[in-house]
Design a protein around this motif. Structure first.
Motif, PDB file in Angstrom:
ATOM      1  N   SER B 241     -31.401 -44.529 -49.092  1.00 54.87           N
ATOM      2  CA  SER B 241     -32.176 -45.587 -48.218  1.00 54.87           C
ATOM      3  C   SER B 241     -32.499 -46.818 -49.116  1.00 54.87           C
ATOM      4  CB  SER B 241     -33.534 -44.858 -47.868  1.00 54.87           C
ATOM      5  OG  SER B 241     -34.834 -45.539 -48.209  1.00 54.87           O
ATOM      6  N   ARG B 242     -32.918 -46.583 -50.335  1.00 56.42           N
ATOM      7  CA  ARG B 242     -33.221 -47.497 -51.283  1.00 56.42           C
ATOM      8  C   ARG B 242     -32.077 -48.487 -51.497  1.00 56.42           C
ATOM      9  NH1 ARG B 242     -38.663 -48.039 -52.308  1.00 56.42           N
ATOM     10  NH2 ARG B 242     -38.062 -49.928 -53.011  1.00 56.42           N
ATOM     11  N   LYS B 243     -30.924 -47.823 -51.803  1.00 56.41           N
ATOM     12  CA  LYS B 243     -29.658 -48.603 -51.959  1.00 56.41           C
ATOM     13  C   LYS B 243     -29.308 -49.584 -50.933  1.00 56.41           C
ATOM     14  CE  LYS B 243     -25.059 -47.495 -53.508  1.00 56.41           C
ATOM     15  NZ  LYS B 243     -23.865 -47.761 -52.428  1.00 56.41           N
ATOM     16  N   SER B 244     -29.563 -49.007 -49.565  1.00 53.60           N
ATOM     17  CA  SER B 244     -29.238 -49.861 -48.527  1.00 53.60           C
ATOM     18  C   SER B 244     -30.291 -51.138 -48.334  1.00 53.60           C
ATOM     19  CB  SER B 244     -29.599 -49.303 -47.199  1.00 53.60           C
ATOM     20  OG  SER B 244     -30.926 -49.044 -46.927  1.00 53.60           O
ATOM     21  N   THR B 245     -31.473 -50.971 -48.967  1.00 53.69           N
ATOM     22  CA  THR B 245     -32.149 -52.197 -48.935  1.00 53.69           C
ATOM     23  C   THR B 245     -32.238 -53.190 -50.324  1.00 53.69           C
ATOM     24  OG1 THR B 245     -33.970 -50.756 -49.649  1.00 53.69           O
ATOM     25  CG2 THR B 245     -33.866 -51.172 -47.172  1.00 53.69           C
ATOM     26  N   ASP B 246     -31.971 -52.517 -51.339  1.00 51.57           N
ATOM     27  CA  ASP B 246     -32.308 -52.976 -52.708  1.00 51.57           C
ATOM     28  C   ASP B 246     -31.033 -53.350 -53.316  1.00 51.57           C
ATOM     29  OD1 ASP B 246     -35.583 -52.662 -53.562  1.00 51.57           O
ATOM     30  OD2 ASP B 246     -34.776 -51.421 -51.916  1.00 51.57           O
ATOM     31  N   GLU B 247     -29.953 -52.873 -53.041  1.00 53.39           N
ATOM     32  CA  GLU B 247     -28.862 -53.093 -54.028  1.00 53.39           C
ATOM     33  C   GLU B 247     -28.267 -54.876 -54.112  1.00 53.39           C
ATOM     34  OE1 GLU B 247     -25.352 -51.087 -52.318  1.00 53.39           O
ATOM     35  OE2 GLU B 247     -24.552 -50.840 -54.600  1.00 53.39           O
ATOM     36  N   PRO B 248     -28.147 -55.439 -55.174  1.00 54.22           N
ATOM     37  CA  PRO B 248     -28.147 -56.429 -55.356  1.00 54.22           C
ATOM     38  C   PRO B 248     -26.786 -57.012 -54.680  1.00 54.22           C
ATOM     39  CG  PRO B 248     -28.554 -55.723 -57.508  1.00 54.22           C
ATOM     40  CD  PRO B 248     -28.332 -54.658 -56.342  1.00 54.22           C
ATOM     41  N   ALA B 249     -25.691 -56.305 -54.923  1.00 58.15           N
ATOM     42  CA  ALA B 249     -24.389 -56.503 -53.948  1.00 58.15           C
ATOM     43  C   ALA B 249     -23.725 -55.286 -53.744  1.00 58.15           C
ATOM     44  CB  ALA B 249     -23.390 -57.434 -55.185  1.00 58.15           C
ATOM     45  N   PRO B 250     -23.024 -55.029 -52.474  1.00 58.47           N
ATOM     46  CA  PRO B 250     -22.411 -53.847 -52.393  1.00 58.47           C
ATOM     47  C   PRO B 250     -21.524 -53.232 -53.348  1.00 58.47           C
ATOM     48  CG  PRO B 250     -22.321 -55.502 -50.438  1.00 58.47           C
ATOM     49  CD  PRO B 250     -22.802 -56.190 -51.744  1.00 58.47           C
ATOM     50  N   GLY B 251     -21.804 -51.992 -53.505  1.00 56.39           N
ATOM     51  CA  GLY B 251     -20.845 -51.231 -54.489  1.00 56.39           C
ATOM     52  C   GLY B 251     -21.573 -51.254 -56.154  1.00 56.39           C
ATOM     53  N   ASP B 252     -22.497 -52.064 -56.316  1.00 50.37           N
ATOM     54  CA  ASP B 252     -23.096 -52.215 -57.671  1.00 50.37           C
ATOM     55  C   ASP B 252     -23.687 -50.873 -58.115  1.00 50.37           C
ATOM     56  OD1 ASP B 252     -22.555 -54.819 -57.730  1.00 50.37           O
ATOM     57  OD2 ASP B 252     -24.645 -55.722 -57.840  1.00 50.37           O
ATOM     58  N   TRP B 253     -24.199 -50.215 -57.193  1.00 48.70           N
ATOM     59  CA  TRP B 253     -24.762 -49.054 -57.599  1.00 48.70           C
ATOM     60  C   TRP B 253     -24.053 -47.592 -56.837  1.00 48.70           C
ATOM     61  CZ3 TRP B 253     -30.667 -50.224 -55.633  1.00 48.70           C
ATOM     62  CH2 TRP B 253     -31.114 -51.226 -56.597  1.00 48.70           C
ATOM     63  N   VAL B 254     -24.172 -46.502 -57.708  1.00 40.48           N
ATOM     64  CA  VAL B 254     -23.279 -45.475 -57.351  1.00 40.48           C
ATOM     65  C   VAL B 254     -24.109 -44.257 -57.375  1.00 40.48           C
ATOM     66  CG1 VAL B 254     -21.289 -44.196 -57.974  1.00 40.48           C
ATOM     67  CG2 VAL B 254     -21.447 -46.426 -58.685  1.00 40.48           C
ATOM     68  N   ILE B 255     -23.967 -43.393 -56.193  1.00 37.99           N
ATOM     69  CA  ILE B 255     -24.705 -42.326 -56.145  1.00 37.99           C
ATOM     70  C   ILE B 255     -23.816 -41.092 -56.300  1.00 37.99           C
ATOM     71  CG2 ILE B 255     -26.033 -40.711 -54.570  1.00 37.99           C
ATOM     72  CD1 ILE B 255     -26.765 -43.275 -53.184  1.00 37.99           C
ATOM     73  N   PHE B 256     -24.227 -40.120 -57.293  1.00 42.31           N
ATOM     74  CA  PHE B 256     -23.470 -38.888 -57.806  1.00 42.31           C
ATOM     75  C   PHE B 256     -24.615 -37.839 -58.054  1.00 42.31           C
ATOM     76  CE2 PHE B 256     -24.247 -39.567 -62.318  1.00 42.31           C
ATOM     77  CZ  PHE B 256     -24.483 -40.705 -62.489  1.00 42.31           C
TER      78      PHE B 256
END
Lengths: 508, 377
Positions: B241-256
């Motif tokens: 949920s937070r990735k969808s709203t706060d990520e600077p550019a798609p693919g910057d953050w990874v969930i694992f």
């Protein structure tokens, strides 16, 4: 009511319900029982409420392993709830102690600056005070934590500003530092002795100054005495290792003393303390002619002191666990100091360390060789220091203004320079006025550190909250908080009061 | 003079005693779980009858809520999708809709909810003190919370698992594991199960790390974005949920890691000791799931009520042989829930599918998921 018209004789007593003595005693006892009643009702209804919700009241969480990691402290992975709370307490005391020192220095400087005749210094310190004290502290702490977050990030290489000496990054501020090593405490004994010697040297030279009227270099002599001790101690510190034997002997003594003997000693001490207090109290009431007139309140206080002494003595006999605990505690304490003074292991006193950056995995972090300040600590420390300094500045300014103008004029007439005037005439007098409100500011600072929870500083409130969220021991943790803050406040205020009595003008 | 003072002191003291006595006496007859305002106490205390069995029966929160006309619900305001505020300042989200469903069932009006935004650390106090009737704030069901914290959990409405989110720039991908996090500063929010989970999981992985906790997840994310935190950890849904709203550019953050480090069954909770109220909340949750199973949606619920295709639909929507009144709920309780809020699938689609969350474990049992409601008969 019939009033006797003539003067009463000494032996005629009023009826019981109008006898001031009886009423006073009745009131004291009623208040005492009322207080007990209120406490009992509160505890009972709390217990009933807990039971109604199916909650249990137990202190087991203190010994259970909490299984949580704390962001900083002497044990980041505590073994028990008690240890977790102790980590929080030590973290709180760290930020409080360093905050008190920094806020005092900054506050005095700004307080004096507010009275400066230099327009820029004067106005900028005014702006500082007005800005800082009119913005809520919580916002300031969050602000400073956010400032910290905006620092550059720590890289395995090339971080700075001065690589290897000073790092300013959002993982922490790291500086070179002297770390105490195994022989530190042996040397510390010399330092303390040096401080005492410096005090005597200072007094002696001041006396010489007063007798001869020539400058006797009092500060130089005091500093010299201190340095001689410190330098000699640096090399001769293993000599003090003999203290280790004394502590070892004491540890053995408390470890082997029979509990019954210790109980007798403690009971006698408790009664002796009560008797000593009563005698001192009586002495303080005695007139020069040796007469003492006791009011009903005085009798009540004497009775209470005596009763408390007796109760303590009886409790020592009824509950041997207390005595055992005291024995064990003293044994551990002296064993601890024994290890600190072991001269077989004597070595370095202080070790100088420069900050290092380590990269165990993909992430750079600070090694243990330098002194590192974390972001949350920075936020809380800078926040409470600047905030309290603003209030201290106002207190200092008020104290200086309260010193009679004649004192300044007299000093100037004697030909003192501005700096001398401030240091020797004005500040010592202002100090008496400043001290009591300063104590309040220190208390505020200590209590304000609990706002650290907002920026993730692992002080006692944050740790406690984490604990009770894991264990459900809400009331217990809140009781611990209350007891701890009460203790800190009482200790701080008694130190300030003691110092205040010492420097107060002796009135005749 | 002295006497006057004395009497003044005594009078004050008598007042204090009187006040305490009233407080103490009230506690013995009035169940403590009942809400915060005095008005409801009066109506509840009489029909509770004998105070002796108070511990078992507890209060009667169901009638207290009905008398009050609003439901006090504790929610999150920092987790888009589950609980947050929209542009108008209204609370929206999956967990918020569960509050609305209970309000629709009990009061017939899904808007009759007083929301309280709570931090993770505040929520259980709010529940046990009675300032909220129901907690719907992505709360994990655990044994200690059930036992020591005095929370009664409703059926799990979202099966979640804790994961970690880090920067792709640091060399992480969806196949990374916890051991790759050695030396990292990991941040999360204080007062949650995540602290303990990550501590235990990192120990198991044999990796040293620093854990920093903040009250507010927004601050956690600020620290992560700036690099003060190397990674953040919380429930997988929260990270998505937070990735969808706060990520600077798609693919910057990874969930694992791909298999979460913990089981996090999230669901609403009520204070322990009020079985009737707990049943009302539980069956509202079941009704949402059953409705999806039976294909009842907010669009066709009127048709379904008029021409029920089978007995279960008929009973659920308040037709013959309905079971709602026996629970103390209005006849049309679940009709109102579906009509005003929708079934489980509709709520999920509205708030979570749009964030990119898949049904996964949260599909119906008949579709290979874990959602399984007891039958309405």
């Amino acid at each position: 009511m019939t009033q006797s018209s003539g003067p009463k004789t000494a032996h005629e007593r009023p009826p019981l319900w109008r006898d001031a003595t009886v009423l006073k005693w009745a009131a004291q006892i009623a208040v005492l029982f009322g207080l007990i009643f209120v406490v009992v009702v509160a505890i009972r209804s709390a217990a009933a409420n807990l039971e109604a919700q199916g909650l249990t009241f137990s202190w087991r969480f203190l010994s259970d392993r909490p299984g949580i990691q704390l962001s900083e402290g002497f044990a980041t992975l505590p073994d028990s709830g008690l240890e977790a709370i102790l980590v929080g307490i030590v973290n709180m005391l760290r930020v409080t102690a360093s905050g008190v020192v920094a806020a005092t220095i900054l506050g005095i400087v700004i307080g004096i600056a507010r009275l400066s005749s230099n327009w820029l210094v004067n106005k900028s310190s005014t702006v500082y005070v007005e800005t800082i004290r009119n913005v809520p502290l919580l916002l300031q702490i969050v602000f400073w934590a956010a400032v910290f977050v905006s620092f550059p990030s720590l890289e395995p290489e090339g971080s700075g500003p001065i690589e290897g000496w000073l790092y300013v990054t959002n993982k922490g501020l790291s500086i070179p530092w002297f770390f105490p090593r195994e022989s530190f405490w042996q040397w510390f004994v010399f330092v303390v002795a040096g401080a005492i010697a410096a005090r005597y040297a200072f007094r002696w030279r001041i006396k010489v100054l007063e007798q001869t009227g020539h400058d006797a270099h009092a500060v130089g002599y005091a500093l010299g005495a201190f340095l001689v001790f410190a330098v000699v101690g640096w090399f001769a510190h293993p000599l003090v290792g003999a203290l280790g034997w004394v502590f070892g002997g004491l540890a053995w003594l408390f470890g082997s003393i029979p509990v019954l003997l210790m109980q007798i000693i403690l009971a006698v001490l408790a009664v002796a303390l009560a008797i000593w207090w009563i005698r001192r109290f009586l002495d303080s009431l005695r007139s020069p002619a040796g007469l003492a007139r006791l009011t009903d309140d005085d009798i009540f206080r004497i009775g209470l002191a005596g009763a408390m002494g007796l109760v303590a003595a009886v409790v020592f006999f009824l509950v041997p666990g207390i005595t055992e605990g005291i024995n064990l505690g003293l044994e551990r304490l002296f064993e601890f100091w024994d290890t600190k003074f072991n001269f077989l292991e004597a070595g370095t006193v202080l070790e100088f360390g420069r900050p290092t950056v380590e990269t165990p995995g993909r992430f750079a972090g600070f090694g243990l060789t330098g002194m590192t300040m974390s972001g949350p600590f920075f936020g809380v420390w800078v926040g409470v220091t600047l905030y309290t300094a603003a209030f201290i500045a106002e207190i200092v300014r008020g104290g200086i203004l309260a010193v009679a103008k004649g004192q300044t004029e007299a000093g100037l007439a004697l030909g003192l320079k501005r700096g001398q005037l401030l240091r020797m005439i004005v500040l010592p007098q202002a100090f008496r006025i400043i001290l009591p409100p300063m104590g309040n500011q220190y208390l505020n600072l200590a209590k304000n550190t609990s706002l650290g929870i907002a920026v993730g500083y692992a002080e006692v409130v944050a740790v406690g909250q984490t604990l009770f969220n894991q264990t459900g021991a809400t009331i217990q943790v809140i009781l611990i908080w209350m007891g701890f803050y009460l203790l800190v406040s009482l200790i701080l205020s008694s130190i300030v009061n003691w110092y205040n009595r010492r420097v107060a003008l002796v009135e005749r | 003079m002295n006497l006057k003072k004395l009497f003044a002191v005594l009078a004050v003291f008598a007042l204090i005693l009187a006040a305490c006595d009233a407080g103490g006496g009230g506690d013995e007859t009035t169940p403590t779980t009942v809400a915060d305002d005095g008005g409801t106490d009066d109506t509840v205390a009489p029909d509770d009858g004998g105070g002796d069995t108070g511990a078992q029966t507890g209060g009667d929160l169901l009638s207290a809520v009905m008398d009050r006309g609003t439901l006090n619900c504790g929610v999150n305001e920092t987790l888009p999708g589950f609980g947050s505020k929209d542009e108008t300042g209204a609370f929206v989200g999956f967990d918020v809709d569960l509050c609305r469903a209970v309000a629709a069932a009990v009061l017939g009006d899904s808007e009759a909810v007083e929301y309280t935004a709570l931090t993770a650390a505040q929520r259980f106090e709010a529940l046990s003190s009675g300032s909220i009737d129901m907690l719907s704030r992505n709360t994990t069901w655990t044994q200690s919370r059930d036992g020591e914290l005095g929370v009664d959990f409703a059926p799990t409405t979202y099966y979640d698992g804790q994961q970690v989110m880090a920067n792709a720039a640091d060399g992480f991908d969806s196949g990374s594991g916890l051991s790759d996090l050695a030396g990292a500063v990991i941040c999360t929010n204080a007062g949650t199960t995540t602290e303990k989970n990550i501590t235990e999981a990192m120990q198991a992985a044999g990796a040293d790390f620093t854990l920093t906790t903040f009250e507010d997840f927004n601050i956690v994310l600020e620290n992560f974005k700036s690099g003060a935190c190397d990674a953040v950890t919380t429930d997988g849904s929260g990270l998505v949920s937070r990735k969808s709203t706060d990520e600077p550019a798609p693919g910057d953050w990874v969930i694992f890691p791909a298999v979460p480090i913990s089981k996090e069954p999230l669901g609403p909770g009520v204070a322990q000791g009020d079985a009737k109220w707990a049943d009302a909340v539980n069956w509202t949750m079941y009704a949402l799931i059953i409705a999806e199973e039976l294909g009842i949606t907010s669009a066709n619920v009127d048709d379904m009520q008029a021409n029920p295709p089978n007995g279960e639909v008929q009973r659920l929507l308040g037709g013959e042989e309905e079971k709602q009144t026996a629970m103390g709920l209005p006849v049309d309780a679940f009709y109102n829930v579906i009509k005003q809020v929708g079934n489980y699938g509709e709520i999920f689609d509205t708030h979570l599918t749009v964030l990119g969350l898949e049904r996964g474990l949260n599909a119906l049992w008949s579709d290979g998921g874990l959602l399984y409601a007891p039958p309405a008969r």
